[in-house]
Enzyme design. Structure first.
Site, PDB file in Angstrom:
ATOM      1  CE  LYS A   1      39.560  26.110  36.137  1.00  0.00           C
ATOM      2  NZ  LYS A   1      40.768  26.871  36.456  1.00  0.00           N
TER       3      LYS A   1
ATOM      4  NE  ARG B   1      26.165  45.946  41.290  1.00  0.00           N
ATOM      5  CZ  ARG B   1      26.085  47.082  42.009  1.00  0.00           C
ATOM      6  NH1 ARG B   1      26.957  47.319  42.964  1.00  0.00           N
ATOM      7  NH2 ARG B   1      25.141  47.962  41.752  1.00  0.00           N
TER       8      ARG B   1
ATOM      9  CG  ASP C   1      44.821  29.842  42.686  1.00  0.00           C
ATOM     10  OD1 ASP C   1      44.119  28.869  43.009  1.00  0.00           O
ATOM     11  OD2 ASP C   1      44.783  30.354  41.546  1.00  0.00           O
TER      12      ASP C   1
ATOM     13  CE1 TYR D   1      44.175  28.888  34.384  1.00  0.00           C
ATOM     14  CE2 TYR D   1      43.731  31.203  34.708  1.00  0.00           C
ATOM     15  CZ  TYR D   1      43.422  30.001  34.127  1.00  0.00           C
ATOM     16  OH  TYR D   1      42.360  29.921  33.279  1.00  0.00           O
TER      17      TYR D   1
HETATM   18  C1  LIG Z   1      41.261  28.146  36.259  1.00  0.00           C
HETATM   19  C2  LIG Z   1      42.179  28.771  37.225  1.00  0.00           C
HETATM   20  C3  LIG Z   1      42.063  30.120  37.558  1.00  0.00           C
HETATM   21  C4  LIG Z   1      41.030  31.024  36.910  1.00  0.00           C
HETATM   22  O1  LIG Z   1      39.744  30.620  37.250  1.00  0.00           O
HETATM   23  P1  LIG Z   1      38.445  30.968  36.337  1.00  0.00           P
HETATM   24  O2  LIG Z   1      37.344  30.401  37.137  1.00  0.00           O
HETATM   25  O3  LIG Z   1      38.646  30.317  35.008  1.00  0.00           O
HETATM   26  O4  LIG Z   1      38.417  32.456  36.229  1.00  0.00           O
HETATM   27  C5  LIG Z   1      42.917  30.636  38.503  1.00  0.00           C
HETATM   28  N1  LIG Z   1      43.870  29.866  39.084  1.00  0.00           N
HETATM   29  C6  LIG Z   1      44.032  28.579  38.772  1.00  0.00           C
HETATM   30  C7  LIG Z   1      45.098  27.798  39.431  1.00  0.00           C
HETATM   31  C8  LIG Z   1      43.190  27.976  37.838  1.00  0.00           C
HETATM   32  O5  LIG Z   1      43.350  26.689  37.529  1.00  0.00           O
END
Ligand SMILES: *Cc1c(COP(=O)(O)O)cnc(C)c1O
Length: 403
Positions: A208, A57, A183, A110
């Site tokens: 992603k 962790r 992000d 998101y």
């Molecule tokens: C999918 C996504 C998230 C969240 O990510 P997870 O891995 O599903 O927790 C946050 N921001 C954006 C822009 C996303 O496409």
């Protein structure tokens, strides 16, 4: 009495092998704890060693390998991997905000990030004010309205694909004492490196494009070493760490990151131009098209010729026609998520923004009939032919049963 074969200790032969060899890819350290040797836990902790390897962790060699790779992609000093993108976002915001602080955030976000900002942060005494991603006057007014700890936005917003003017918003945030957290999931580091443009922290859903194979949920936070240490301490206390096996998969996927992203972006540009010429499509949002409202911002900030692999478009008709169109596709698959080697398509009102009311959808610029395409690595001619047949098959007003 235990039998010698089952006592779980390293054999001399295995230990010697380990010390003599360097594997060309990172091994999976699928292990929770590490022998203490000479150091004490107090020495390690006092040395600031949250990333030190004595309990997974806190840190793990495979997870550290993935974090270093993501830090290099983003041109950041350090990175920490998290259990998911939301793990990265929540851990970062809870590291940088205290009760009584204020966050100025883009309103195009998101869905779960928006939930965190609308429901969870206010319940902890953090106020959140929203502005339009691409409206610098709104950013300026909101940041000047009072002290703010954090300015938060997506570098390429979901799903309207608005482009953040990173240097200008960073300058405004810094002038008013806030740190800019972005992000970069949608644009990804292949397209733009926000830290070099003035952002303080980059968060990712590594689920992603970074992982890119639709088989891992993971996140990452990239920043200067001291900010990463702040976040890493909360990864330890909140337990938002990444599992070593998932980290191995992300690290492996990063070996083909540039190849994948280059191919996906090239195909997306071609598909966007094709959609733009289609009579069955009333609007195409792609930062590589001159018609995009932020085309000039992308041209100024993004890496030459790189405009990402996300395309949003509005099919003629309504959400019902869009639904029939999605079901008529054979190559692109209707699923939420994005960034994988397989082309995925979805309707935002029925996926990432399902929690929005009609008024909120309208305010966020999500028009009836809007769909979002994440372009994969299939032959681009097959993708275009697939979109073509599905648009043609669903062109006539629907009569009777849906397809
Ligand atoms: C999918 C996504 C998230 C969240 O990510 P997870 O891995 O599903 O927790 C946050 N921001 C954006 C822009 C996303 O496409």
């Amino acid at each position: 009495m235990t039998t010698p074969e089952a006592d779980g200790r390293w054999t001399d032969a295995a230990r010697s092998y380990l010390s003599r060899t360097t594997p060309v890819v990172p091994p999976i350290y699928q292990c929770t704890t590490f022998e203490l040797d000479d150091a004490s836990y107090r020495d390690i902790a006092e040395g600031g060693g949250f990333g030190e390897t004595w309990y997974t962790r806190f840190g793990n060699p495979t997870v550290a390998y993935a974090a270093d790779a993501v830090a290099r992609l983003e041109g950041g000093e350090a990175a920490v991997m998290t259990s998911s993108g939301m793990g990265a976002i929540a851990t970062t915001l809870l590291s940088l905000c205290r009760a009584g602080d204020r966050v100025v955030a883009a309103r195009e976000l998101y869905g779960d990030t928006r939930d965190l900002l609308v429901r969870d942060l206010p319940s902890l005494g953090v106020r959140v004010d929203f502005v339009a991603t691409a409206d610098l006057e709104q950013w300026e007014a909101a940041l000047a309205a009072g002290p703010a700890a954090v300015a938060y936005a997506e570098t390429l917003s979901n799903p309207q694909l608005r482009v953040l003017d990173i240097p200008r918003v960073a300058e405004l945030a810094h002038r008013h004492g806030a740190r800019l957290v972005v992000d970069n999931t949608f644009a990804s580091a292949f397209t733009v490196q926000p830290l070099a443009l003035g952002a303080d922290v980059v968060v990712h859903s590594a689920t992603k494009f970074l992982n890119g194979h639709s088989d891992v949920v993971a996140g990452a936070v990239v920043a200067d070493a001291s900010t990463v240490r702040e976040v890493q301490r909360r990864v330890v206390t909140f337990g938002t760490c990444l599992d070593p096996h998932a980290a191995f998969l992300v690290a492996r996927a990063l070996h083909t990151y540039e190849l994948r992203l280059a191919r996906q972006a090239e195909a997306a540009a071609r598909i966007a131009r094709w959609l733009d010429a289609s009579q069955e499509v009333t609007e195409v949002r792609y930062p590589g098209l001159a018609s995009h409202p932020d085309a000039a911002v992308a041209e100024r900030l993004w890496r030459p010729g790189r405009r990402g692999a996300m395309v949003a478009f509005v099919v003629r008709g309504d959400n019902d026609r869009a639904a029939r169109f999605l079901r008529a596709l054979n190559v692109a698959r209707e699923a939420t998520s994005l960034g994988g080697v397989e082309t995925l398509i979805s309707a935002p009102h029925n996926s990432s923004q399902f929690s929005y009311t009609p008024a909120e959808l309208d305010l966020a610029g999500i028009k009836p009939g809007m769909v979002r395409l994440s372009v994969g690595i299939e032959p681009v001619d097959e993708l275009v032919a697939d979109l073509d047949q599905a648009l043609k098959r669903t062109a006539a007003p629907s009569v009777g049963r849906q397809i």
